[in-house]
Motif scaffolding. Sequence first.
Motif, PDB file in Angstrom:
ATOM      1  N   TRP A 146    -104.625 -30.061  69.745  1.00 29.32           N
ATOM      2  CA  TRP A 146    -104.253 -30.353  68.365  1.00 29.32           C
ATOM      3  C   TRP A 146    -105.184 -29.621  67.397  1.00 29.32           C
ATOM      4  N   VAL A 147    -104.691 -29.451  66.168  1.00 30.05           N
ATOM      5  CA  VAL A 147    -105.416 -28.778  65.090  1.00 30.05           C
ATOM      6  C   VAL A 147    -105.405 -29.704  63.888  1.00 30.05           C
ATOM      7  N   GLY A 148    -106.520 -29.831  63.213  1.00 30.91           N
ATOM      8  CA  GLY A 148    -106.589 -30.687  62.037  1.00 30.91           C
ATOM      9  C   GLY A 148    -107.131 -29.955  60.823  1.00 30.91           C
ATOM     10  N   LEU A 149    -106.714 -30.403  59.651  1.00 26.95           N
ATOM     11  CA  LEU A 149    -107.213 -29.900  58.373  1.00 26.95           C
ATOM     12  C   LEU A 149    -107.289 -31.093  57.436  1.00 26.95           C
ATOM     13  N   GLY A 150    -108.425 -31.253  56.776  1.00 23.78           N
ATOM     14  CA  GLY A 150    -108.594 -32.355  55.849  1.00 23.78           C
ATOM     15  C   GLY A 150    -108.897 -31.877  54.446  1.00 23.78           C
ATOM     16  N   ILE A 151    -108.400 -32.603  53.466  1.00 19.91           N
ATOM     17  CA  ILE A 151    -108.667 -32.313  52.057  1.00 19.91           C
ATOM     18  C   ILE A 151    -109.366 -33.535  51.475  1.00 19.91           C
ATOM     19  N   SER A 152    -110.551 -33.288  50.926  1.00 22.56           N
ATOM     20  CA  SER A 152    -111.369 -34.378  50.427  1.00 22.56           C
ATOM     21  C   SER A 152    -112.054 -33.967  49.129  1.00 22.56           C
ATOM     22  N   PRO A 153    -112.145 -34.877  48.165  1.00 21.63           N
ATOM     23  CA  PRO A 153    -112.839 -34.530  46.920  1.00 21.63           C
ATOM     24  C   PRO A 153    -114.346 -34.375  47.110  1.00 21.63           C
ATOM     25  N   THR A 154    -114.896 -34.928  48.196  1.00 22.50           N
ATOM     26  CA  THR A 154    -116.340 -34.867  48.421  1.00 22.50           C
ATOM     27  C   THR A 154    -116.727 -33.977  49.600  1.00 22.50           C
ATOM     28  N   GLY A 155    -115.750 -33.536  50.385  1.00 19.24           N
ATOM     29  CA  GLY A 155    -116.049 -32.757  51.580  1.00 19.24           C
ATOM     30  C   GLY A 155    -116.305 -33.619  52.805  1.00 19.24           C
ATOM     31  N   ASP A 156    -116.246 -34.921  52.655  1.00 19.17           N
ATOM     32  CA  ASP A 156    -116.482 -35.855  53.747  1.00 19.17           C
ATOM     33  C   ASP A 156    -115.148 -36.254  54.382  1.00 19.17           C
ATOM     34  N   ASP A 210    -102.559 -39.579  49.588  1.00 15.35           N
ATOM     35  CA  ASP A 210    -102.740 -38.125  49.484  1.00 15.35           C
ATOM     36  C   ASP A 210    -103.670 -37.785  48.332  1.00 15.35           C
ATOM     37  N   ASN A 211    -104.554 -36.852  48.564  1.00 16.99           N
ATOM     38  CA  ASN A 211    -105.417 -36.354  47.484  1.00 16.99           C
ATOM     39  C   ASN A 211    -104.685 -35.240  46.752  1.00 16.99           C
ATOM     40  N   PRO A 212    -104.721 -35.252  45.431  1.00 20.15           N
ATOM     41  CA  PRO A 212    -104.099 -34.148  44.680  1.00 20.15           C
ATOM     42  C   PRO A 212    -104.867 -32.851  44.955  1.00 20.15           C
ATOM     43  N   ILE A 213    -104.132 -31.767  44.980  1.00 25.24           N
ATOM     44  CA  ILE A 213    -104.747 -30.452  45.222  1.00 25.24           C
ATOM     45  C   ILE A 213    -104.942 -29.742  43.908  1.00 25.24           C
TER      46      ILE A 213
END
Length: 147
Positions: free
Chosen positions: A69-79, A144-147
């Motif tokens: 599997w492959v993952g990608l995360g979007i976070s406002p803090t990088g955590d 979901d975090n806004p991009i």
Amino acid sequence: MESRCKTFCVFLALFSFALAAEDDISSKYSFSAIVSNEIGRGDDYQLYWSVDKEKETISFAVRVRTTGWVGLGISPTGDMVNSDVVIGWVTDSGEAMLHDRYADARELPRVDTSQDWFLSSGTEQDGFTVLEFSRDWVTCDDRDNPI
């Protein structure tokens, strides 16, 4: 001598095909970043993306040295905590799969009830998994975090 020449030509053709596949991905996207787990390798996790301002969407491609599997995360803090996550893989039968998930803690991200990531394509070849997917900048989903 002829046998070595044929072997070299086949190798060269396969190598050229692999480079063409990678170039095909990179030519479709405006931006890229490469992360390496090992010194000298330089290509373990390749991330490509483009933004469509008119449609307010973002498109990604990942080319990762894995057959899992492959993952990608979007976070406002990088955590990882409070991140918006997409996880994808290619099944043994060659079907690409993608899940919209979220992380409340440093554990397996939970499946989001609103699936807002959209899979375009996915393949597994020569030890790499390649997935292409997109999402709206704003989904109106609390997870979901806004991009």
